[in-house]
Design a protein around this motif. Structure first.
Motif, PDB file in Angstrom:
ATOM      1  N   GLY A 168       7.812  -4.361 -10.412  1.00 25.80           N
ATOM      2  CA  GLY A 168       6.483  -4.790 -10.848  1.00 25.80           C
ATOM      3  C   GLY A 168       5.417  -3.706 -10.800  1.00 25.80           C
ATOM      4  O   GLY A 168       4.241  -3.979 -11.022  1.00 25.80           O
ATOM      5  N   TRP A 197       5.636 -12.337 -17.947  1.00 31.32           N
ATOM      6  CA  TRP A 197       5.092 -12.487 -16.597  1.00 31.32           C
ATOM      7  C   TRP A 197       5.711 -11.432 -15.686  1.00 31.32           C
ATOM      8  O   TRP A 197       6.893 -11.090 -15.858  1.00 31.32           O
ATOM      9  CB  TRP A 197       5.424 -13.873 -16.034  1.00 31.32           C
ATOM     10  CG  TRP A 197       4.776 -15.022 -16.736  1.00 31.32           C
ATOM     11  CD1 TRP A 197       5.369 -15.912 -17.592  1.00 31.32           C
ATOM     12  CD2 TRP A 197       3.389 -15.433 -16.636  1.00 31.32           C
ATOM     13  NE1 TRP A 197       4.450 -16.830 -18.032  1.00 31.32           N
ATOM     14  CE2 TRP A 197       3.226 -16.571 -17.466  1.00 31.32           C
ATOM     15  CE3 TRP A 197       2.287 -14.950 -15.939  1.00 31.32           C
ATOM     16  CZ2 TRP A 197       2.007 -17.226 -17.613  1.00 31.32           C
ATOM     17  CZ3 TRP A 197       1.071 -15.599 -16.078  1.00 31.32           C
ATOM     18  CH2 TRP A 197       0.933 -16.724 -16.906  1.00 31.32           C
ATOM     19  N   CYS A 198       4.961 -10.957 -14.718  1.00 39.32           N
ATOM     20  CA  CYS A 198       5.507  -9.995 -13.756  1.00 39.32           C
ATOM     21  C   CYS A 198       6.661 -10.649 -12.993  1.00 39.32           C
ATOM     22  O   CYS A 198       6.518 -11.757 -12.485  1.00 39.32           O
ATOM     23  CB  CYS A 198       4.417  -9.537 -12.786  1.00 39.32           C
ATOM     24  SG  CYS A 198       5.004  -8.273 -11.651  1.00 39.32           S
ATOM     25  N   PRO A 199       7.828  -9.975 -12.916  1.00 39.21           N
ATOM     26  CA  PRO A 199       9.001 -10.596 -12.283  1.00 39.21           C
ATOM     27  C   PRO A 199       8.920 -10.699 -10.759  1.00 39.21           C
ATOM     28  O   PRO A 199       9.702 -11.419 -10.149  1.00 39.21           O
ATOM     29  CB  PRO A 199      10.149  -9.671 -12.695  1.00 39.21           C
ATOM     30  CG  PRO A 199       9.507  -8.357 -12.965  1.00 39.21           C
ATOM     31  CD  PRO A 199       8.126  -8.637 -13.463  1.00 39.21           C
ATOM     32  N   TRP A 221       8.264  -5.192 -17.805  1.00 40.61           N
ATOM     33  CA  TRP A 221       8.019  -4.843 -16.406  1.00 40.61           C
ATOM     34  C   TRP A 221       9.281  -4.245 -15.802  1.00 40.61           C
ATOM     35  O   TRP A 221      10.390  -4.701 -16.104  1.00 40.61           O
ATOM     36  CB  TRP A 221       7.699  -6.092 -15.596  1.00 40.61           C
ATOM     37  CG  TRP A 221       6.385  -6.742 -15.851  1.00 40.61           C
ATOM     38  CD1 TRP A 221       6.171  -7.886 -16.558  1.00 40.61           C
ATOM     39  CD2 TRP A 221       5.102  -6.328 -15.361  1.00 40.61           C
ATOM     40  NE1 TRP A 221       4.830  -8.202 -16.549  1.00 40.61           N
ATOM     41  CE2 TRP A 221       4.152  -7.269 -15.820  1.00 40.61           C
ATOM     42  CE3 TRP A 221       4.670  -5.242 -14.586  1.00 40.61           C
ATOM     43  CZ2 TRP A 221       2.797  -7.162 -15.538  1.00 40.61           C
ATOM     44  CZ3 TRP A 221       3.322  -5.140 -14.295  1.00 40.61           C
ATOM     45  CH2 TRP A 221       2.397  -6.090 -14.770  1.00 40.61           C
ATOM     46  N   GLN A 223       3.436 -11.335  -7.389  1.00 42.91           N
ATOM     47  CA  GLN A 223       2.494 -10.770  -8.374  1.00 42.91           C
ATOM     48  C   GLN A 223       2.621 -11.452  -9.733  1.00 42.91           C
ATOM     49  O   GLN A 223       2.218 -10.902 -10.756  1.00 42.91           O
ATOM     50  CB  GLN A 223       2.781  -9.272  -8.550  1.00 42.91           C
ATOM     51  CG  GLN A 223       2.505  -8.453  -7.308  1.00 42.91           C
ATOM     52  CD  GLN A 223       3.210  -7.106  -7.365  1.00 42.91           C
ATOM     53  OE1 GLN A 223       3.452  -6.564  -8.431  1.00 42.91           O
ATOM     54  NE2 GLN A 223       3.548  -6.575  -6.202  1.00 42.91           N
ATOM     55  N   SER A 224       3.176 -12.656  -9.743  1.00 43.46           N
ATOM     56  CA  SER A 224       3.475 -13.295 -11.021  1.00 43.46           C
ATOM     57  C   SER A 224       2.248 -13.924 -11.688  1.00 43.46           C
ATOM     58  O   SER A 224       2.367 -14.552 -12.730  1.00 43.46           O
ATOM     59  CB  SER A 224       4.582 -14.342 -10.851  1.00 43.46           C
ATOM     60  OG  SER A 224       4.197 -15.331  -9.927  1.00 43.46           O
ATOM     61  N   HIS A 225       1.052 -13.710 -11.099  1.00 47.13           N
ATOM     62  CA  HIS A 225      -0.170 -14.118 -11.814  1.00 47.13           C
ATOM     63  C   HIS A 225      -0.508 -13.111 -12.919  1.00 47.13           C
ATOM     64  O   HIS A 225      -1.365 -13.367 -13.754  1.00 47.13           O
ATOM     65  CB  HIS A 225      -1.353 -14.234 -10.847  1.00 47.13           C
ATOM     66  CG  HIS A 225      -1.689 -12.949 -10.146  1.00 47.13           C
ATOM     67  ND1 HIS A 225      -0.866 -12.386  -9.188  1.00 47.13           N
ATOM     68  CD2 HIS A 225      -2.741 -12.101 -10.277  1.00 47.13           C
ATOM     69  CE1 HIS A 225      -1.397 -11.259  -8.758  1.00 47.13           C
ATOM     70  NE2 HIS A 225      -2.538 -11.053  -9.403  1.00 47.13           N
ATOM     71  N   HIS A 262       5.945 -19.843 -16.772  1.00 49.20           N
ATOM     72  CA  HIS A 262       5.691 -19.063 -15.560  1.00 49.20           C
ATOM     73  C   HIS A 262       6.894 -19.196 -14.620  1.00 49.20           C
ATOM     74  O   HIS A 262       7.464 -20.273 -14.490  1.00 49.20           O
ATOM     75  CB  HIS A 262       4.416 -19.575 -14.879  1.00 49.20           C
ATOM     76  CG  HIS A 262       3.933 -18.670 -13.810  1.00 49.20           C
ATOM     77  ND1 HIS A 262       4.421 -18.738 -12.518  1.00 49.20           N
ATOM     78  CD2 HIS A 262       3.041 -17.644 -13.827  1.00 49.20           C
ATOM     79  CE1 HIS A 262       3.831 -17.796 -11.789  1.00 49.20           C
ATOM     80  NE2 HIS A 262       3.003 -17.116 -12.558  1.00 49.20           N
ATOM     81  N   PRO A 263       7.288 -18.104 -13.940  1.00 48.63           N
ATOM     82  CA  PRO A 263       8.479 -18.177 -13.082  1.00 48.63           C
ATOM     83  C   PRO A 263       8.316 -19.017 -11.818  1.00 48.63           C
ATOM     84  O   PRO A 263       9.304 -19.423 -11.213  1.00 48.63           O
ATOM     85  CB  PRO A 263       8.746 -16.710 -12.716  1.00 48.63           C
ATOM     86  CG  PRO A 263       7.456 -15.998 -12.951  1.00 48.63           C
ATOM     87  CD  PRO A 263       6.734 -16.733 -14.018  1.00 48.63           C
ATOM     88  N   ARG A 306       7.631 -12.283  -7.674  1.00 47.99           N
ATOM     89  CA  ARG A 306       7.026 -13.619  -7.510  1.00 47.99           C
ATOM     90  C   ARG A 306       5.592 -13.561  -6.971  1.00 47.99           C
ATOM     91  O   ARG A 306       4.714 -14.286  -7.443  1.00 47.99           O
ATOM     92  CB  ARG A 306       7.894 -14.483  -6.594  1.00 47.99           C
ATOM     93  CG  ARG A 306       9.189 -14.924  -7.255  1.00 47.99           C
ATOM     94  CD  ARG A 306      10.162 -15.514  -6.255  1.00 47.99           C
ATOM     95  NE  ARG A 306       9.677 -16.783  -5.684  1.00 47.99           N
ATOM     96  CZ  ARG A 306       9.881 -17.979  -6.213  1.00 47.99           C
ATOM     97  NH1 ARG A 306      10.556 -18.095  -7.345  1.00 47.99           N
ATOM     98  NH2 ARG A 306       9.424 -19.068  -5.628  1.00 47.99           N
TER      99      ARG A 306
END
Length: 327
Positions: A87, A37-39, A83, A43-45, A307-308, A41
């Motif tokens: 991001g 997952w993108c780190p 990543w 853009q974490s979709h 997911h973060p 937050r």
């Protein structure tokens, strides 16, 4: 993502075990080696995947399940992709021995270098965003600086291959797992290094005769877990002398020669792992009991990651090239 927005301001809620499949994403034509997952937050979709089909893909894995971009900078299997902390860039390494840093928006290579060995693992330094470590089919592990495109340091281990790299908090020390299991001893399976001096701190951490294809750090406590080819995960202290916890073993899943990843949930209550039979196993971190298993894939499930931000969203990937999102 509208789905993520309400969660951004609040504290992460207790992780729930996902129950149902929401997206089935299969655009890769070869096994998926790694997902992340993108780190960032906000853009974490966005989810990153690296595959044996020589490509890296970026997906909207929360709202639509669609593939957003495909990057084809490698000429062989992409074994590792990460990543950057901002991001906006993706670092990748593969069996073509190439390292690439790709701009996510433009697809341009910001940094490219031929490494001396095939790459199987890459990790960015946790506090120095321009520095990363790479390991692979070589006794050497290398720290690179992206700004100068040069190798900063070389860490020399008397092994054949590095399987995974794990930075300990602050990044002053890191661990490598190797395939140095000989018939009479299992030292050097996990090696602890001083990042600055390149000195070995310890190679007497794990004494079982199993290799450890992946390592993961607990988000709150000073412990880490090693996935082993003995079909169990072992728990260790993340502080010297990195002792194994003999009272806890997470077993029930199968590894069987696959590089099966494992990870803690963001709140640290659960430990999740794939399994070579395609299942996902959820363990209670404190009791080491299996809470639930999910029949996720037909082929070996090599990664399962929470997911973060969203407390029950899980991404999984498999040896058939499929990625699935569960909630």
């Amino acid at each position: 993502s509208e789905l993520i927005k309400p969660y951004l301001g609040s504290k992460y809620k207790l992780t729930e075990v996902p129950k149902s499949l929401i997206f089935y994403m299969s655009k890769h034509s070869g096994p998926v080696n790694e997902i992340q997952w993108c780190p960032v937050r906000e853009q974490s979709h966005v989810l990153l995947s690296a595959s044996m089909d020589k490509t890296i893909k970026v997906w909207d894995a929360v709202d639509t399940g669609c593939c957003l971009r495909t990057y084809s900078c490698h000429s062989c299997a992409v074994r590792a992709a990460r990543w950057s902390s901002c991001g906006r860039r993706i670092l990748s390494g593969g069996f073509d021995s190439m390292l690439h840093l790709t701009d996510v928006e433009t697809g341009k290579q910001l940094f490219s270098s031929k490494n001396e060995f095939r790459i199987s693992t890459l990790k960015f330094h946790p506090t120095e965003s321009n520095i990363f470590i790479c390991g692979g089919f070589s006794p050497e592990v290398k720290a690179w600086d992206i700004r100068t495109s040069k190798v900063l340091r070389v860490y020399k281990a008397a092994v054949q291959q590095t399987l995974d790299i794990l930075f300990l908090p602050e990044g002053r020390e890191f661990l490598t797992s190797t395939d140095a299991v000989s018939r009479d001893s299992a030292d050097r399976t996990i090696i602890a290094w001083d990042f600055q001096s390149a000195a070995k701190i310890s190679n007497q951490i794990f004494h079982e005769r199993y290799t450890c294809p992946s390592l993961t750090l607990h988000p709150k406590e000073s412990v880490f877990v090693a996935q082993t080819n003995g079909n169990y995960m072992a728990l260790f202290s993340a502080q010297r002398p990195y002792r194994i916890n003999k009272k806890k073993r997470y077993e029930g899943h199968k590894v069987e020669g696959f590089a099966v990843g494992c990870e803690f949930s963001p709140d640290g209550t659960l430990l999740v792992t794939g399994s070579s039979d395609g299942k996902v196993f959820f363990y209670n971190y404190h009791t080491a009991r299996i809470i639930r298993t999910l029949s996720a894939h037909k082929e070996a499930c090599v990664s399962a990651i929470f997911h973060p931000v969203l407390p029950s969203l899980l991404a999984t990937c498999d040896w058939a090239g499929e990625i699935k999102i569960w909630q």
